[in-house]
Design a protein around this motif. Sequence first.
Motif, short mmCIF file in Angstrom:
data_model
loop_
_atom_site.label_atom_id
_atom_site.label_comp_id
_atom_site.label_asym_id
_atom_site.label_seq_id
_atom_site.Cartn_x
_atom_site.Cartn_y
_atom_site.Cartn_z
N ALA A 94 0.83 -1.21 0.00
CA ALA A 94 0.00 0.00 0.00
C ALA A 94 0.86 1.25 0.00
O ALA A 94 0.52 2.26 -0.63
CB ALA A 94 -0.93 0.00 1.23
N HIS A 95 1.98 1.19 0.69
CA HIS A 95 2.90 2.33 0.76
C HIS A 95 3.71 2.47 -0.51
O HIS A 95 3.77 3.56 -1.09
CB HIS A 95 3.81 2.16 1.98
N VAL A 96 4.33 1.37 -0.95
CA VAL A 96 5.18 1.39 -2.14
C VAL A 96 4.95 0.09 -2.91
O VAL A 96 5.08 -0.99 -2.35
CB VAL A 96 6.68 1.51 -1.75
N ALA A 97 4.64 0.20 -4.17
CA ALA A 97 4.35 -0.98 -5.00
C ALA A 97 5.52 -1.96 -5.04
O ALA A 97 5.31 -3.15 -5.20
CB ALA A 97 3.98 -0.55 -6.42
N ALA A 98 6.73 -1.47 -4.85
CA ALA A 98 7.90 -2.34 -4.91
C ALA A 98 7.96 -3.37 -3.80
O ALA A 98 8.79 -4.27 -3.84
CB ALA A 98 9.18 -1.49 -4.90
N HIS A 99 7.08 -3.29 -2.80
CA HIS A 99 7.02 -4.33 -1.77
C HIS A 99 6.37 -5.61 -2.29
O HIS A 99 6.57 -6.68 -1.72
CB HIS A 99 6.25 -3.84 -0.54
N ALA A 100 5.57 -5.53 -3.33
CA ALA A 100 4.82 -6.69 -3.83
C ALA A 100 5.72 -7.88 -4.17
O ALA A 100 5.43 -9.00 -3.73
CB ALA A 100 3.95 -6.29 -5.02
N PRO A 101 6.81 -7.70 -4.92
CA PRO A 101 7.62 -8.88 -5.22
C PRO A 101 8.31 -9.45 -3.99
O PRO A 101 8.65 -10.63 -3.96
CB PRO A 101 8.63 -8.40 -6.26
N HIS A 102 8.50 -8.63 -2.97
CA HIS A 102 9.09 -9.15 -1.74
C HIS A 102 8.10 -10.06 -1.01
O HIS A 102 8.51 -11.05 -0.40
CB HIS A 102 9.57 -8.01 -0.85
N ALA A 103 6.82 -9.74 -1.10
CA ALA A 103 5.80 -10.64 -0.54
C ALA A 103 5.88 -11.99 -1.24
O ALA A 103 5.84 -13.04 -0.59
CB ALA A 103 4.40 -10.03 -0.69
N ALA A 104 6.01 -11.96 -2.55
CA ALA A 104 6.11 -13.21 -3.32
C ALA A 104 7.39 -13.96 -2.98
O ALA A 104 7.38 -15.19 -2.81
CB ALA A 104 6.05 -12.90 -4.82
N SER A 105 8.49 -13.24 -2.86
CA SER A 105 9.77 -13.87 -2.55
C SER A 105 9.74 -14.55 -1.17
O SER A 105 10.19 -15.69 -1.02
CB SER A 105 10.88 -12.82 -2.60
N TYR A 106 9.20 -13.86 -0.19
CA TYR A 106 9.11 -14.46 1.14
C TYR A 106 8.13 -15.64 1.15
O TYR A 106 8.35 -16.62 1.88
CB TYR A 106 8.72 -13.42 2.20
N ALA A 107 7.10 -15.57 0.35
CA ALA A 107 6.18 -16.72 0.27
C ALA A 107 6.92 -17.94 -0.28
O ALA A 107 6.76 -19.05 0.24
CB ALA A 107 4.97 -16.38 -0.60
N ARG A 108 7.76 -17.73 -1.30
CA ARG A 108 8.55 -18.85 -1.84
C ARG A 108 9.54 -19.37 -0.79
O ARG A 108 9.75 -20.58 -0.67
CB ARG A 108 9.30 -18.42 -3.10
N LYS A 109 10.13 -18.46 -0.03
CA LYS A 109 11.05 -18.90 1.03
C LYS A 109 10.32 -19.74 2.07
O LYS A 109 10.87 -20.72 2.57
CB LYS A 109 11.70 -17.68 1.71
N ALA A 110 9.11 -19.35 2.41
CA ALA A 110 8.32 -20.11 3.38
C ALA A 110 8.01 -21.50 2.84
O ALA A 110 8.14 -22.50 3.56
CB ALA A 110 7.02 -19.37 3.71
N ILE A 111 7.62 -21.57 1.57
CA ILE A 111 7.32 -22.85 0.93
C ILE A 111 8.56 -23.75 0.95
O ILE A 111 8.50 -24.93 1.30
CB ILE A 111 6.85 -22.62 -0.53
N GLU A 112 9.69 -23.18 0.58
CA GLU A 112 10.93 -23.95 0.53
C GLU A 112 11.34 -24.42 1.93
O GLU A 112 11.74 -25.56 2.12
CB GLU A 112 12.04 -23.11 -0.09
N ALA A 113 11.22 -23.52 2.93
CA ALA A 113 11.59 -23.88 4.30
C ALA A 113 10.70 -24.99 4.85
O ALA A 113 11.14 -25.78 5.69
CB ALA A 113 11.52 -22.65 5.20
N ALA A 114 9.47 -25.05 4.38
CA ALA A 114 8.55 -26.09 4.83
C ALA A 114 8.75 -27.39 4.06
O ALA A 114 8.09 -28.39 4.36
CB ALA A 114 7.11 -25.60 4.68
N GLY A 115 9.63 -27.39 3.08
CA GLY A 115 9.93 -28.61 2.33
C GLY A 115 9.05 -28.84 1.12
O GLY A 115 9.02 -29.94 0.57
N TYR A 116 8.37 -27.81 0.66
CA TYR A 116 7.51 -27.94 -0.52
C TYR A 116 8.23 -27.40 -1.75
O TYR A 116 9.34 -26.89 -1.67
CB TYR A 116 6.18 -27.22 -0.29
N ASP A 117 7.56 -27.46 -2.89
CA ASP A 117 8.14 -27.09 -4.18
C ASP A 117 8.08 -25.58 -4.42
O ASP A 117 7.04 -25.05 -4.83
CB ASP A 117 7.41 -27.85 -5.29
N ALA A 118 9.18 -24.89 -4.17
CA ALA A 118 9.24 -23.44 -4.35
C ALA A 118 9.13 -23.05 -5.82
O ALA A 118 8.58 -21.99 -6.14
CB ALA A 118 10.53 -22.88 -3.75
N GLU A 119 9.62 -23.89 -6.71
CA GLU A 119 9.54 -23.59 -8.15
C GLU A 119 8.09 -23.60 -8.62
O GLU A 119 7.68 -22.75 -9.41
CB GLU A 119 10.38 -24.57 -8.96
#
Length: 188
Positions: free
Chosen positions: A148-173
């Motif tokens: 909401a503050h800066v649009a450039a935060h959006a890909p960081h949300a996606a990146s951290y979601a992938r990190k969470a998936i990977e850390a949980a042992g799921y398919d980040a790709e």
Amino acid sequence: MASAAVERQGTARKRTFAGSPGDRAGNDRGGRKAVIALSVGWSLGDGALPPSVEAILAVRRVRLNRHHELAGWAADCAERVLALFEAERPADARPRHAIEAARRWQGDDLTVVEARKLAFASHAAARQSASPAAVAAARAAAHAAATAHVAAHAPHAASYARKAIEAAGYDAEAEHRWQIDRLPHLPQ
């Protein structure tokens, strides 16, 4: 391949990257890609940028009327991993509230200031989490609200979601493909 340029200033040496403020002539798109990639800590090794850079570059081209769409996309990405946080801290609703903030801001029902407060609260929840998956999921939610503050935060949300998936042992790709398939079409 984007590479570091070394400039001499008397006896001191200064490292700059094409397109950075230290390189006044570097206005090419490749230089900006390198700056973006390096600013988030990626290695350019063989010159290939990681797949998530395409999301960052799309965000950099965003126009104001598409900002709300990116907040919704970031909320979608964060919401997919919210259960990883809630499994560790079921009583802590701060990341859930941050995702709701992104959606409420998208619908013009919340101010940027309020969304930022909820983003900071979600970051605090991440600091109090133990597992890497829970930490990354809370950070994904925080960046969704911060969009909401800066649009450039959006890909960081996606990146951290992938990190969470990977850390949980799921398919980040597979998660990355899902994110890119749903990335709002943004003008060049």
